[in-house]
Write an enzyme that holds these catalytic residues in place. Structure first.
Site, PDB file in Angstrom:
ATOM      1  N   LYS A   1       0.818  -1.218   0.000  1.00  0.00           N
ATOM      2  CA  LYS A   1       0.000   0.000   0.000  1.00  0.00           C
ATOM      3  C   LYS A   1       0.848   1.263   0.000  1.00  0.00           C
ATOM      4  CE  LYS A   1      -4.444  -1.812   1.122  1.00  0.00           C
ATOM      5  NZ  LYS A   1      -5.540  -1.996   2.053  1.00  0.00           N
TER       6      LYS A   1
ATOM      7  N   ARG B   1      -3.821  -9.906   4.615  1.00  0.00           N
ATOM      8  CA  ARG B   1      -4.214  -9.960   3.197  1.00  0.00           C
ATOM      9  C   ARG B   1      -3.021  -9.479   2.381  1.00  0.00           C
ATOM     10  NH1 ARG B   1      -6.208  -6.498  -0.555  1.00  0.00           N
ATOM     11  NH2 ARG B   1      -7.749  -7.276  -2.028  1.00  0.00           N
TER      12      ARG B   1
HETATM   13  C1  7PJ Z   1      -8.284  -4.316   1.300  1.00  0.00           C
HETATM   14  C2  7PJ Z   1      -9.337  -5.070   0.798  1.00  0.00           C
HETATM   15  C3  7PJ Z   1      -8.017  -4.321   2.698  1.00  0.00           C
HETATM   16  C4  7PJ Z   1      -9.848  -5.854   2.909  1.00  0.00           C
HETATM   17  C5  7PJ Z   1      -8.383  -4.011  -0.826  1.00  0.00           C
HETATM   18  C6  7PJ Z   1      -5.330  -3.086  -2.183  1.00  0.00           C
HETATM   19  C7  7PJ Z   1      -6.623  -2.380  -2.286  1.00  0.00           C
HETATM   20  N1  7PJ Z   1     -10.112  -5.843   1.592  1.00  0.00           N
HETATM   21  N2  7PJ Z   1      -9.386  -4.862  -0.531  1.00  0.00           N
HETATM   22  N3  7PJ Z   1      -8.828  -5.112   3.458  1.00  0.00           N
HETATM   23  N4  7PJ Z   1      -7.683  -3.662   0.266  1.00  0.00           N
HETATM   24  N5  7PJ Z   1     -10.589  -6.607   3.733  1.00  0.00           N
HETATM   25  O1  7PJ Z   1      -5.246  -4.315  -2.063  1.00  0.00           O
HETATM   26  O2  7PJ Z   1      -4.289  -2.352  -2.247  1.00  0.00           O
HETATM   27  O3  7PJ Z   1      -7.124  -3.658   3.239  1.00  0.00           O
HETATM   28  S1  7PJ Z   1      -8.067  -3.441  -2.447  1.00  0.00           S
END
Ligand code: 7PJ
Length: 276
Positions: free
Chosen positions: A221, A255
């Site tokens: 990020k 994640r």
């Molecule tokens: C997240 C997400 C996160 C959850 C994305 C990226 C943006 N879902 N979907 N948590 N981020 N639960 O992966 O940079 O931080 S999309």
């Protein structure tokens, strides 16, 4: 032992778990037609599973800052065949969507977790999730993806994010989603400055103290770019440090894009902790 109920699966959260990110957006596998995209996406998911991913998060709508929304039919066409195939192969699949119809179709196709960056706030989303036996990941976001990074502001980011997530969890329980199906996520980067994100990482124990398991998404990020000065393609080390910082503060699931490296880092971390 904390077990997260996810449809037919139960995820033991006594050790940290890794969610591998599978984007099936056109910009993520840019060349080739649909079939090519699908096969590449499946191969990537299988690689992440072989590398030790505990679950695969399939997303067809880009929620990056500035991204345009996508219609329901387009999102369904992208994610459903991929979810169906991965679930058939026995994987624990999560669907990253805000749309009630996509939630229902994804669970019907075998998804065992609904990951909603909008925390089930769209009309019909709570009911859609409640009509399934899937786990739900409730994420905090200030504003909407297109504009959320313009000028995020909070009186107290930790207090506000925690209160929001507890309210959403209570709304879930009120429509019949059991406690042991709920995960909370502070939503790093979703309407947050670097200072907000750092405050939330430091305060993860306050989110963990709600009693719900916590998921942290920091992989690649922009806050990590702000700290290291590196582009998204060169944030592996930063992402590993961030994942460990989150797990050390009680996060149950991370994640990530880089599954193999994250699994190794967590093996070392958990081994050191167990030896203490
Ligand atoms: C997240 C997400 C996160 C959850 C994305 C990226 C943006 N879902 N979907 N948590 N981020 N639960 O992966 O940079 O931080 S999309």
């Amino acid at each position: 032992m904390t077990m997260l109920r996810c449809g037919p699966h139960a995820l033991d959260l006594t050790r940290p778990r890794v969610m591998g990110i599978l984007n099936v957006t056109p910009d993520s596998f840019s060349d080739g037609g649909r079939f090519f995209d699908r096969e590449r996406a499946l191969d990537h998911a299988r690689r992440m599973l072989a590398d030790g991913a505990d679950l695969i998060d399939v997303g067809g709508e880009s929620t990056r800052p500035g991204a345009a929304p996508i219609d329901e039919a387009g999102e369904l066409a992208r994610v459903i065949p991929v979810i169906d195939e991965l679930a058939r192969e026995g994987a624990l699949v999560s669907v990253d969507t805000m749309k009630p119809a996509v939630m229902r179709a994804a669970v019907a196709a075998g998804a065992a977790m609904i990951n909603d960056v909008n925390a089930l706030r769209l009309p019909g989303a709570l009911e859609a999730a409640a009509s399934t036996d899937a786990a739900v990941c409730l994420m905090h976001m200030q504003g909407e993806p297109r504009t959320m990074q313009d000028a995020p502001q909070y009186d107290d980011v930790v207090v506000q994010v925690r209160a929001f997530l507890v309210e959403r969890a209570q709304s879930c329980e009120a429509v019949g989603i059991a406690r042991d199906r709920i995960v909370l996520d502070p939503g790093f980067g979703f309407g947050k400055t670097l200072a907000h994100n750092l405050a939330l990482v430091r305060a993860l124990p306050e989110l963990v103290s709600t009693g719900y398991p916590v998921l942290a998404g920091l992989s690649r990020k922009s806050s990590l770019g702000a700290i290291t000065g590196r582009p998204g393609s060169d944030r592996l080390a930063a992402s590993l440090a961030a994942a460990l910082a989150a797990v050390a503060r009680g996060a149950s699931i991370v994640r990530v894009h880089d599954v193999r490296e994250t699994v190794d880092a967590l093996k070392v971390w958990t081994t050191v902790e167990a030896a203490g």
